[in-house]
Design a protein around this motif. Sequence first.
Motif, short mmCIF file in Angstrom:
data_model
loop_
_atom_site.label_atom_id
_atom_site.label_comp_id
_atom_site.label_asym_id
_atom_site.label_seq_id
_atom_site.Cartn_x
_atom_site.Cartn_y
_atom_site.Cartn_z
N TYR A 1 -2.68 15.53 -16.70
CA TYR A 1 -1.62 14.57 -16.97
C TYR A 1 -2.19 13.43 -17.81
N VAL A 2 -1.30 12.57 -18.31
CA VAL A 2 -1.69 11.44 -19.15
C VAL A 2 -1.40 10.14 -18.40
N ARG A 3 -2.38 9.28 -18.27
CA ARG A 3 -2.18 7.99 -17.60
C ARG A 3 -1.39 7.05 -18.51
N GLU A 4 -0.36 6.43 -17.94
CA GLU A 4 0.50 5.53 -18.71
C GLU A 4 0.46 4.09 -18.16
N GLY A 5 -0.57 3.77 -17.39
CA GLY A 5 -0.68 2.43 -16.83
C GLY A 5 -0.20 2.39 -15.39
N THR A 6 0.04 1.19 -14.89
CA THR A 6 0.49 1.02 -13.51
C THR A 6 1.62 -0.01 -13.45
N CYS A 7 2.28 -0.04 -12.30
CA CYS A 7 3.27 -1.07 -12.02
C CYS A 7 3.16 -1.41 -10.54
N ALA A 8 3.95 -2.36 -10.09
CA ALA A 8 3.92 -2.79 -8.69
C ALA A 8 5.30 -2.56 -8.08
N VAL A 9 5.31 -1.98 -6.88
CA VAL A 9 6.55 -1.74 -6.14
C VAL A 9 6.58 -2.71 -4.96
N TRP A 10 7.61 -3.55 -4.90
CA TRP A 10 7.76 -4.57 -3.86
C TRP A 10 8.81 -4.13 -2.85
N MET A 11 8.46 -4.18 -1.58
CA MET A 11 9.37 -3.79 -0.52
C MET A 11 9.62 -4.96 0.42
N PHE A 12 10.89 -5.31 0.59
CA PHE A 12 11.30 -6.31 1.59
C PHE A 12 12.25 -5.62 2.56
N VAL A 13 11.97 -5.74 3.85
CA VAL A 13 12.75 -5.06 4.86
C VAL A 13 13.18 -6.04 5.95
N GLU A 14 14.46 -6.03 6.27
CA GLU A 14 14.97 -6.78 7.42
C GLU A 14 15.29 -5.76 8.51
N PRO A 15 14.34 -5.51 9.43
CA PRO A 15 14.47 -4.40 10.38
C PRO A 15 15.74 -4.44 11.21
N LEU A 16 16.09 -5.59 11.76
CA LEU A 16 17.26 -5.66 12.63
C LEU A 16 18.57 -5.59 11.85
#
Length: 224
Positions: free
Chosen positions: A65-80
Amino acid sequence: MWCIPPEQDGQFVARMEHVLEVYRWPKDPRRPVVCMDEQPYQLVSESRQSIPMGKGQPKRIDHEYVREGTCAVWMFVEPLGCWRDVQVTPRRTMVDWAKQVRRIVDHPRHAKAELITLVCDNLNTHDLGSLYEAFEPAEAMRLARKLELVFTPKHGSWLNMAEPELSVLTRQSLGDRISCVDEVATRATAWAAERNAKQVGIDWQFTTEDARIKLMKLYPNVKT
């Protein structure tokens, strides 16, 4: 407004107990508990055209495969609240963290919130000082007064409910090769919208009592 201090020797147990106790609080729109986590995601593209699935033959993908860089995935969760919000950015600096936090503080969902308890891990960007790096002092102070930071212990990020949600997102929507940030964002947004619509919750089972059994060495017996 207050926050739990960074990791120090001898504070693992107390801080872990606090995180677990936070999860026992009843649902309160004025004091919502929101867990956040982020992860890097590597962008890759195919080096050769894949062969589509055919009769009696699975889809064939070249291992290169070819590397195309990176990014950031942000997760916010309100469990209740059975609610999560996912955002994708090119980086995950302290300024990026501050901008994501402001978006959660100002989200219409939290319009009635007096104080948001934000559970996060011990990355150095997860600090109220990041707000002052990103915004003018008055704006940073406004946000800081709406936040209560609670940190998971060092090497104990698994106590953050946002972490398993990131794992589910990756397995269900981001498990194949994706070459651009926009595609990651589109998939993540659709995934979150579907889970929110279905009101998918988190069945959290690990309690302080469990910690005292499974992590006995962290709880010394005091003889009187």
